[in-house]
Design a protein around this motif. Sequence first.
Motif, PDB file in Angstrom:
ATOM      1  N   CYS A   1       0.851  -1.193   0.000  1.00 21.36           N
ATOM      2  CA  CYS A   1       0.000   0.000   0.000  1.00 21.36           C
ATOM      3  C   CYS A   1       0.882   1.238   0.000  1.00 21.36           C
ATOM      4  O   CYS A   1       1.804   1.355   0.813  1.00 21.36           O
ATOM      5  CB  CYS A   1      -0.907  -0.013   1.223  1.00 21.36           C
ATOM      6  SG  CYS A   1      -1.928   1.463   1.371  1.00 21.36           S
TER       7      CYS A   1
ATOM      8  N   LEU B   1      -5.292  -5.036  -2.069  1.00 21.41           N
ATOM      9  CA  LEU B   1      -4.901  -3.791  -2.727  1.00 21.41           C
ATOM     10  C   LEU B   1      -5.722  -3.543  -3.981  1.00 21.41           C
ATOM     11  O   LEU B   1      -6.087  -4.478  -4.694  1.00 21.41           O
ATOM     12  CB  LEU B   1      -3.421  -3.842  -3.110  1.00 21.41           C
ATOM     13  CG  LEU B   1      -2.438  -4.022  -1.964  1.00 21.41           C
ATOM     14  CD1 LEU B   1      -1.033  -4.142  -2.515  1.00 21.41           C
ATOM     15  CD2 LEU B   1      -2.526  -2.874  -0.998  1.00 21.41           C
TER      16      LEU B   1
ATOM     17  N   CYS C   1      -4.495  -0.056  -0.140  1.00 14.78           N
ATOM     18  CA  CYS C   1      -5.278  -1.107   0.512  1.00 14.78           C
ATOM     19  C   CYS C   1      -6.699  -0.596   0.765  1.00 14.78           C
ATOM     20  O   CYS C   1      -6.945   0.606   0.869  1.00 14.78           O
ATOM     21  CB  CYS C   1      -4.619  -1.575   1.807  1.00 14.78           C
ATOM     22  SG  CYS C   1      -4.623  -0.398   3.148  1.00 14.78           S
TER      23      CYS C   1
END
Length: 63
Positions: free
Chosen positions: A5, A33, A51
Amino acid sequence: MARVCSVCGKGTTFGHNVSHSNRRTNRRWVANLKRVHGRFPDGKVRTAYVCVKCLKAGKVEIL
């Protein structure tokens, strides 16, 4: 760079599957993600992997 992320740095975690007989085999947990085009906390507009937890928290403004 993928599978991490770009906001919080969450990535892949490793561990074991444990069977009933206590045998252990390797496994991994991959962060949920999504590829997002939006405005990030630093104020820049770009496309990156984020995310779902950060998306739900509103840390990225989707454009």
